[in-house]
Write a protein that holds these residues in place. Structure first.
Motif, PDB file in Angstrom:
ATOM      1  N   GLY A 173       0.816  -1.215   0.000  1.00  0.00           N
ATOM      2  CA  GLY A 173       0.000   0.000   0.000  1.00  0.00           C
ATOM      3  C   GLY A 173       0.843   1.256   0.000  1.00  0.00           C
ATOM      4  N   GLY A 174       1.930   1.240   0.771  1.00  0.00           N
ATOM      5  CA  GLY A 174       2.815   2.406   0.789  1.00  0.00           C
ATOM      6  C   GLY A 174       3.460   2.651  -0.558  1.00  0.00           C
ATOM      7  N   ALA A 175       3.847   1.567  -1.227  1.00  0.00           N
ATOM      8  CA  ALA A 175       4.500   1.706  -2.527  1.00  0.00           C
ATOM      9  C   ALA A 175       3.564   2.297  -3.579  1.00  0.00           C
ATOM     10  CB  ALA A 175       5.017   0.345  -3.002  1.00  0.00           C
ATOM     11  N   VAL A 176       2.269   2.045  -3.433  1.00  0.00           N
ATOM     12  CA  VAL A 176       1.300   2.608  -4.374  1.00  0.00           C
ATOM     13  C   VAL A 176       1.353   4.133  -4.344  1.00  0.00           C
ATOM     14  CG1 VAL A 176      -1.165   2.871  -4.845  1.00  0.00           C
ATOM     15  CG2 VAL A 176      -0.245   0.613  -4.305  1.00  0.00           C
ATOM     16  N   PHE A 177       1.582   4.697  -3.161  1.00  0.00           N
ATOM     17  CA  PHE A 177       1.614   6.149  -3.012  1.00  0.00           C
ATOM     18  C   PHE A 177       2.994   6.741  -3.271  1.00  0.00           C
ATOM     19  CE2 PHE A 177      -2.040   4.867  -0.502  1.00  0.00           C
ATOM     20  CZ  PHE A 177      -3.003   5.808  -0.865  1.00  0.00           C
TER      21      PHE A 177
ATOM     22  N   GLY B 242       2.186   0.115  10.458  1.00  0.00           N
ATOM     23  CA  GLY B 242       2.848   1.417  10.429  1.00  0.00           C
ATOM     24  C   GLY B 242       4.205   1.403   9.757  1.00  0.00           C
ATOM     25  N   VAL B 243       5.101   0.558  10.259  1.00  0.00           N
ATOM     26  CA  VAL B 243       6.443   0.498   9.680  1.00  0.00           C
ATOM     27  C   VAL B 243       6.406  -0.106   8.277  1.00  0.00           C
ATOM     28  CG1 VAL B 243       8.796  -0.368   9.984  1.00  0.00           C
ATOM     29  CG2 VAL B 243       7.479   0.349  11.973  1.00  0.00           C
ATOM     30  N   GLY B 244       5.503  -1.068   8.067  1.00  0.00           N
ATOM     31  CA  GLY B 244       5.372  -1.658   6.734  1.00  0.00           C
ATOM     32  C   GLY B 244       4.977  -0.624   5.694  1.00  0.00           C
ATOM     33  N   PHE B 245       3.994   0.205   6.014  1.00  0.00           N
ATOM     34  CA  PHE B 245       3.565   1.254   5.075  1.00  0.00           C
ATOM     35  C   PHE B 245       4.705   2.234   4.822  1.00  0.00           C
ATOM     36  CE2 PHE B 245       1.616   5.262   3.879  1.00  0.00           C
ATOM     37  CZ  PHE B 245       0.672   4.873   2.946  1.00  0.00           C
TER      38      PHE B 245
ATOM     39  N   VAL C 100      10.434  -9.854   9.130  1.00  0.00           N
ATOM     40  CA  VAL C 100       9.434  -8.835   8.797  1.00  0.00           C
ATOM     41  C   VAL C 100       9.903  -7.988   7.621  1.00  0.00           C
ATOM     42  CG1 VAL C 100       8.111  -6.875   9.675  1.00  0.00           C
ATOM     43  CG2 VAL C 100       8.652  -8.787  11.199  1.00  0.00           C
ATOM     44  N   ASN C 101      11.186  -7.656   7.608  1.00  0.00           N
ATOM     45  CA  ASN C 101      11.741  -6.814   6.554  1.00  0.00           C
ATOM     46  C   ASN C 101      11.692  -7.498   5.187  1.00  0.00           C
ATOM     47  OD1 ASN C 101      14.630  -4.546   6.659  1.00  0.00           O
ATOM     48  ND2 ASN C 101      12.669  -4.407   5.631  1.00  0.00           N
ATOM     49  N   VAL C 102      11.827  -8.817   5.176  1.00  0.00           N
ATOM     50  CA  VAL C 102      11.650  -9.542   3.917  1.00  0.00           C
ATOM     51  C   VAL C 102      10.244  -9.294   3.378  1.00  0.00           C
ATOM     52  CG1 VAL C 102      11.495 -11.812   2.829  1.00  0.00           C
ATOM     53  CG2 VAL C 102      13.372 -11.324   4.397  1.00  0.00           C
ATOM     54  N   GLY C 103       9.254  -9.348   4.273  1.00  0.00           N
ATOM     55  CA  GLY C 103       7.873  -9.111   3.864  1.00  0.00           C
ATOM     56  C   GLY C 103       7.666  -7.711   3.305  1.00  0.00           C
ATOM     57  N   THR C 104       8.209  -6.699   3.989  1.00  0.00           N
ATOM     58  CA  THR C 104       8.029  -5.325   3.500  1.00  0.00           C
ATOM     59  C   THR C 104       8.705  -5.124   2.150  1.00  0.00           C
ATOM     60  OG1 THR C 104       9.995  -4.458   4.648  1.00  0.00           O
ATOM     61  CG2 THR C 104       7.927  -4.449   5.872  1.00  0.00           C
ATOM     62  N   ASN C 105       9.877  -5.706   1.984  1.00  0.00           N
ATOM     63  CA  ASN C 105      10.593  -5.567   0.717  1.00  0.00           C
ATOM     64  C   ASN C 105       9.849  -6.244  -0.429  1.00  0.00           C
ATOM     65  OD1 ASN C 105      12.757  -4.045   1.690  1.00  0.00           O
ATOM     66  ND2 ASN C 105      13.936  -5.845   2.259  1.00  0.00           N
ATOM     67  N   VAL C 106       9.318  -7.435  -0.171  1.00  0.00           N
ATOM     68  CA  VAL C 106       8.586  -8.166  -1.213  1.00  0.00           C
ATOM     69  C   VAL C 106       7.313  -7.411  -1.590  1.00  0.00           C
ATOM     70  CG1 VAL C 106       7.277 -10.261  -1.696  1.00  0.00           C
ATOM     71  CG2 VAL C 106       9.532 -10.424  -0.625  1.00  0.00           C
ATOM     72  N   GLY C 107       6.585  -6.919  -0.587  1.00  0.00           N
ATOM     73  CA  GLY C 107       5.344  -6.195  -0.869  1.00  0.00           C
ATOM     74  C   GLY C 107       5.579  -4.955  -1.704  1.00  0.00           C
ATOM     75  N   ALA C 108       6.591  -4.171  -1.326  1.00  0.00           N
ATOM     76  CA  ALA C 108       6.892  -2.952  -2.076  1.00  0.00           C
ATOM     77  C   ALA C 108       7.434  -3.275  -3.468  1.00  0.00           C
ATOM     78  CB  ALA C 108       7.894  -2.101  -1.298  1.00  0.00           C
ATOM     79  N   LEU C 109       8.314  -4.278  -3.548  1.00  0.00           N
ATOM     80  CA  LEU C 109       8.919  -4.625  -4.829  1.00  0.00           C
ATOM     81  C   LEU C 109       7.873  -5.083  -5.836  1.00  0.00           C
ATOM     82  CD1 LEU C 109      11.409  -5.056  -6.594  1.00  0.00           C
ATOM     83  CD2 LEU C 109      11.676  -7.322  -5.558  1.00  0.00           C
ATOM     84  N   ALA C 110       6.849  -5.786  -5.373  1.00  0.00           N
ATOM     85  CA  ALA C 110       5.793  -6.245  -6.281  1.00  0.00           C
ATOM     86  C   ALA C 110       5.119  -5.065  -6.972  1.00  0.00           C
ATOM     87  CB  ALA C 110       4.762  -7.070  -5.503  1.00  0.00           C
TER      88      ALA C 110
END
Length: 262
Positions: free
Chosen positions: A92-96, A153-156, A191-201
């Motif tokens: 969601g953060g990467a969308v913005f 929060g940190v994920g976004f 957790v950081n693997v998850g945030t990186n994968v979500g944003a990279l997608a």
């Protein structure tokens, strides 16, 4: 990416190795990697720096996460839950992220850098307590708070901007869940693997990743992460404080120069 000089590519690869090492030991490798990309790619949209940063970071973070998962104390169930929530929030953060201009991004990164530096200076004993003490079991309320503040929060934030995410994760895990520094660092990598994968997608779907450059940098980032994770397991994270503060100070000075020099 044919317009990138060999010197710039080599310097970015060196930055990727250092970022992987810092990120694996104490978190915050993006504090070095993203500013380096912004400086090295001055004619590109900041979304390309953000996307390429994620393509590089996901490799080093994964290596560090696997190393910690094998050798460090880790609540895998909690880590995976946080990772899934953070993955969705980072997407969601990467969308913005495309709405953030480079002129706004660089001062924002400087504020984040100064905030992290201030925290490290003002909390000199953070994460340096002996690891042998019996772990405190967090309450259900604290786990829910962690999912919201850390996962969402940190994920976004990681999807939107990114620098300092690893450090923020460690701080949140220690503060909210009473984890030891080593336990928090190990959990933060999952957790950081998850945030990186979500944003990279999202960045991949938008076509804002320089894959050829990212592939070269990723090799150096993985080497740095592997070395850093093993050093942290062997020696602890206290020795990184001076390095982290030095890097933060240098980056703030360079970004300030690029932002305001005439």
């Amino acid at each position: 990416m044919s317009d990138i000089s060999l010197t710039t590519a080599v310097l970015l690869c060196v930055a990727a190795a250092l970022a992987g090492w810092i990120d694996a030991v104490v978190g915050g490798g993006g504090l070095l990697l993203l500013p380096a990309l912004l400086i090295g790619l001055p004619d590109s949209s900041p979304t390309y720096a953000l996307g390429t940063n994620k393509a590089v970071a996901v490799t080093g973070t994964s290596i560090a996460a696997l190393t910690y998962a094998r050798k460090a104390p880790l609540d895998r169930r909690l880590a995976l839950r946080l990772g899934v929530v953070a993955l969705l929030a980072a997407g969601g953060g990467a969308v913005f992220a495309s709405a953030v201009s480079k002129e706004a991004l660089q001062p924002l990164i400087m504020v984040v850098l100064l905030g992290v530096a201030g925290f490290v200076v003002l909390r000199p004993r953070f994460g340096l307590a002996p690891e042998g003490a019996a772990p405190r079991v967090p309450s259900r309320r604290r786990k829910v708070a962690a999912l919201l503040l850390i996962g969402v929060g940190v994920g976004f934030y990681d999807g939107l901007i990114g620098p300092g995410t690893g450090t923020f994760l460690v701080i949140g895990l220690v503060g909210l869940l009473h984890m030891s520094m080593l336990h928090a660092t190990a959990t933060a990598k999952i957790v950081n693997v998850g945030t990186n994968v979500g944003a990279l997608a999202v960045f991949t779907a938008n076509g804002t990743v320089f894959w050829q450059l990212a592939a070269a940098m990723a090799l150096f980032n993985m080497a740095g992460a592997w070395t850093g994770a093993h050093m942290a397991l062997a020696r602890g994270s206290g020795f990184v404080r001076v390095v982290l503060l030095t890097v933060v100070t240098a980056l703030v000075a360079r970004l300030a120069y690029d932002q305001w020099a005439t």
